[in-house]
Design a protein around this motif. Structure first.
Motif, PDB file in Angstrom:
ATOM      1  N   LEU A  11      56.460 -67.886   5.612  1.00  0.00           N
ATOM      2  CA  LEU A  11      56.916 -69.209   6.006  1.00  0.00           C
ATOM      3  C   LEU A  11      58.114 -69.032   6.936  1.00  0.00           C
ATOM      4  O   LEU A  11      59.107 -68.410   6.563  1.00  0.00           O
ATOM      5  N   SER A  12      58.014 -69.606   8.141  1.00  0.00           N
ATOM      6  CA  SER A  12      59.109 -69.532   9.092  1.00  0.00           C
ATOM      7  C   SER A  12      59.453 -70.947   9.532  1.00  0.00           C
ATOM      8  O   SER A  12      58.594 -71.670  10.036  1.00  0.00           O
ATOM      9  N   ILE A  13      60.692 -71.348   9.296  1.00  0.00           N
ATOM     10  CA  ILE A  13      61.090 -72.711   9.604  1.00  0.00           C
ATOM     11  C   ILE A  13      62.440 -72.716  10.312  1.00  0.00           C
ATOM     12  O   ILE A  13      63.169 -71.710  10.319  1.00  0.00           O
ATOM     13  N   GLN A  14      62.762 -73.874  10.882  1.00  0.00           N
ATOM     14  CA  GLN A  14      64.038 -74.056  11.561  1.00  0.00           C
ATOM     15  C   GLN A  14      65.088 -74.510  10.547  1.00  0.00           C
ATOM     16  O   GLN A  14      64.767 -75.193   9.552  1.00  0.00           O
ATOM     17  N   GLU A  15      66.318 -74.126  10.781  1.00  0.00           N
ATOM     18  CA  GLU A  15      67.418 -74.566   9.927  1.00  0.00           C
ATOM     19  C   GLU A  15      67.404 -76.088   9.809  1.00  0.00           C
ATOM     20  O   GLU A  15      67.216 -76.803  10.804  1.00  0.00           O
ATOM     21  N   GLY A  16      67.594 -76.572   8.594  1.00  0.00           N
ATOM     22  CA  GLY A  16      67.622 -78.009   8.346  1.00  0.00           C
ATOM     23  C   GLY A  16      66.293 -78.585   7.864  1.00  0.00           C
ATOM     24  O   GLY A  16      66.260 -79.701   7.329  1.00  0.00           O
ATOM     25  N   ILE A  76      62.932 -76.215  -1.225  1.00  0.00           N
ATOM     26  CA  ILE A  76      64.269 -76.054  -0.656  1.00  0.00           C
ATOM     27  C   ILE A  76      64.503 -77.177   0.348  1.00  0.00           C
ATOM     28  O   ILE A  76      63.690 -77.369   1.274  1.00  0.00           O
ATOM     29  N   THR A  77      65.573 -77.890   0.159  1.00  0.00           N
ATOM     30  CA  THR A  77      65.940 -78.994   1.049  1.00  0.00           C
ATOM     31  C   THR A  77      66.961 -78.503   2.068  1.00  0.00           C
ATOM     32  O   THR A  77      67.890 -77.785   1.712  1.00  0.00           O
ATOM     33  N   ALA A  78      66.762 -78.917   3.318  1.00  0.00           N
ATOM     34  CA  ALA A  78      67.722 -78.573   4.386  1.00  0.00           C
ATOM     35  C   ALA A  78      68.026 -77.077   4.383  1.00  0.00           C
ATOM     36  O   ALA A  78      69.170 -76.660   4.182  1.00  0.00           O
ATOM     37  N   ALA A  79      66.977 -76.284   4.618  1.00  0.00           N
ATOM     38  CA  ALA A  79      67.106 -74.830   4.524  1.00  0.00           C
ATOM     39  C   ALA A  79      68.160 -74.295   5.488  1.00  0.00           C
ATOM     40  O   ALA A  79      68.370 -74.836   6.586  1.00  0.00           O
ATOM     41  N   GLN A  80      68.814 -73.228   5.051  1.00  0.00           N
ATOM     42  CA  GLN A  80      69.840 -72.562   5.850  1.00  0.00           C
ATOM     43  C   GLN A  80      69.445 -71.100   6.054  1.00  0.00           C
ATOM     44  O   GLN A  80      68.666 -70.554   5.274  1.00  0.00           O
ATOM     45  N   PRO A  81      69.963 -70.452   7.095  1.00  0.00           N
ATOM     46  CA  PRO A  81      69.619 -69.042   7.324  1.00  0.00           C
ATOM     47  C   PRO A  81      69.874 -68.156   6.102  1.00  0.00           C
ATOM     48  O   PRO A  81      69.154 -67.183   5.884  1.00  0.00           O
ATOM     49  N   LEU A  86      62.670 -62.894   0.276  1.00  0.00           N
ATOM     50  CA  LEU A  86      61.370 -62.868  -0.404  1.00  0.00           C
ATOM     51  C   LEU A  86      61.528 -63.616  -1.725  1.00  0.00           C
ATOM     52  O   LEU A  86      62.367 -63.256  -2.543  1.00  0.00           O
ATOM     53  N   TYR A  87      60.740 -64.658  -1.900  1.00  0.00           N
ATOM     54  CA  TYR A  87      60.782 -65.442  -3.128  1.00  0.00           C
ATOM     55  C   TYR A  87      59.608 -65.038  -4.017  1.00  0.00           C
ATOM     56  O   TYR A  87      58.453 -65.081  -3.598  1.00  0.00           O
ATOM     57  N   LEU A  88      59.947 -64.659  -5.236  1.00  0.00           N
ATOM     58  CA  LEU A  88      58.949 -64.180  -6.200  1.00  0.00           C
ATOM     59  C   LEU A  88      58.925 -65.071  -7.426  1.00  0.00           C
ATOM     60  O   LEU A  88      59.980 -65.438  -7.949  1.00  0.00           O
ATOM     61  N   THR A 106      57.510 -64.682   1.820  1.00  0.00           N
ATOM     62  CA  THR A 106      58.611 -64.301   2.710  1.00  0.00           C
ATOM     63  C   THR A 106      59.031 -65.520   3.511  1.00  0.00           C
ATOM     64  O   THR A 106      58.242 -66.064   4.285  1.00  0.00           O
ATOM     65  N   VAL A 107      60.266 -65.957   3.292  1.00  0.00           N
ATOM     66  CA  VAL A 107      60.802 -67.141   3.967  1.00  0.00           C
ATOM     67  C   VAL A 107      61.814 -66.698   5.013  1.00  0.00           C
ATOM     68  O   VAL A 107      62.733 -65.930   4.710  1.00  0.00           O
ATOM     69  N   THR A 108      61.620 -67.200   6.229  1.00  0.00           N
ATOM     70  CA  THR A 108      62.565 -66.937   7.318  1.00  0.00           C
ATOM     71  C   THR A 108      63.072 -68.279   7.828  1.00  0.00           C
ATOM     72  O   THR A 108      62.276 -69.141   8.213  1.00  0.00           O
ATOM     73  N   VAL A 109      64.386 -68.453   7.808  1.00  0.00           N
ATOM     74  CA  VAL A 109      64.997 -69.684   8.300  1.00  0.00           C
ATOM     75  C   VAL A 109      65.742 -69.346   9.584  1.00  0.00           C
ATOM     76  O   VAL A 109      66.718 -68.587   9.563  1.00  0.00           O
ATOM     77  N   ARG A 110      65.289 -69.926  10.688  1.00  0.00           N
ATOM     78  CA  ARG A 110      65.867 -69.632  12.002  1.00  0.00           C
ATOM     79  C   ARG A 110      67.031 -70.565  12.291  1.00  0.00           C
ATOM     80  O   ARG A 110      66.957 -71.773  12.039  1.00  0.00           O
ATOM     81  N   ALA A 111      68.109 -70.005  12.791  1.00  0.00           N
ATOM     82  CA  ALA A 111      69.301 -70.804  13.118  1.00  0.00           C
ATOM     83  C   ALA A 111      69.082 -71.636  14.380  1.00  0.00           C
ATOM     84  O   ALA A 111      68.257 -71.288  15.232  1.00  0.00           O
TER      85      ALA A 111
END
Lengths: 111, 111
Positions: A11-16, A76-81, A86-88, A106-111
């Motif tokens: 999962l790859s998302i933008q910050e917020g 997760i609300t309003a994700a931050q970098p 890795l969430y298990l 695997t979660v990646t939060v892009r700034a």
């Protein structure tokens, strides 16, 4: 074969933005735990849920245990970098000493 | 308060060799579990030690053996190493099987 199936795998998302990770099984668990693991480190416990239908909140993280105690979700609300990792999910069954882990998300939060 | 300590942090071995990994549990914990985590996978349960006895074993061959000492520390031994044994080996301690704390792991590479 993993007893617990996690989705999505990546999962790859933008910050917020918000995100949800799912953990499903055909087995009933007496408790279910969520961990976060950084590269080169061991898993760190985030929460343990034990009651069907239970909802626990940890700041911006919300965890839910399914009514039948076979599944769980992490929101997760309003994700931050800093949420990157890795969430298990891991379950314990009655009369069983081991933790059974999912393959992880695997979660990646892009700034 | 020291958490779970594992040594060494990294190790390179040749196929057919033997390896010993060590774990000191968190202060106050009496139970030690070992997990193998292959790249991109969740941890897989190897075995658990309690009161110096192997209490439960996962689906691993007899090449994997362990020991727990009177001070609750533990060793994991792997004989006749195979390339497929390359993984992160995690030790987790708990008090009577409740509240697992994981170490940072030993990264084993078999060449």
């Amino acid at each position: 074969t993993q007893l617990l199936e996690q989705s999505p795998q990546f999962l790859s998302i933008q910050e917020g933005e918000n995100l949800t990770v799912y953990c499903n099984s055909s087995s009933v668990f007496s408790s279910l735990q969520w961990y976060r693991q950084e590269p080169g480190e061991g898993p760190v416990l985030l929460v343990t849920v034990v009651t069907g239908g239970e909802v626990k909140k940890l700041k911006r993280l919300t965890f839910q245990f399914g009514d039948a105690r076979k599944d769980s979700s992490l929101h997760i609300t309003a994700a931050q970098p800093g949420d990157t990792g890795l969430y298990l999910c891991a379950g314990s069954r009655s009369n069983d000493y081991k933790l059974s882990f999912g393959a992880g998300t695997t979660v990646t939060v892009r700034a | 308060d020291a958490g779970v300590t594992q040594s060494p942090t990294h190790l390179i071995k040749t196929r057919g060799q033997q390896v010993t990994l060590r774990c000191s549990p968190k202060s106050g914990h009496d139970t030690v579990s070992w997990y193998q985590q292959a790249l991109g996978q969740g941890p897989q349960f190897i075995f658990q030690y309690y009161e110096e006895e192997e209490r439960q074993r996962g689906n691993f061959p007899d090449r994997f053996s362990g020991h727990q000492f009177p001070n609750y520390s533990s060793e994991l031994n792997v004989n006749a190493l195979l390339l497929g044994d390359s993984a992160l080996y995690l030790c987790a301690s708990s008090l009577a099987g409740i509240g697992y704390t994981f170490g940072s792991g030993t990264r084993l590479t078999v060449v």
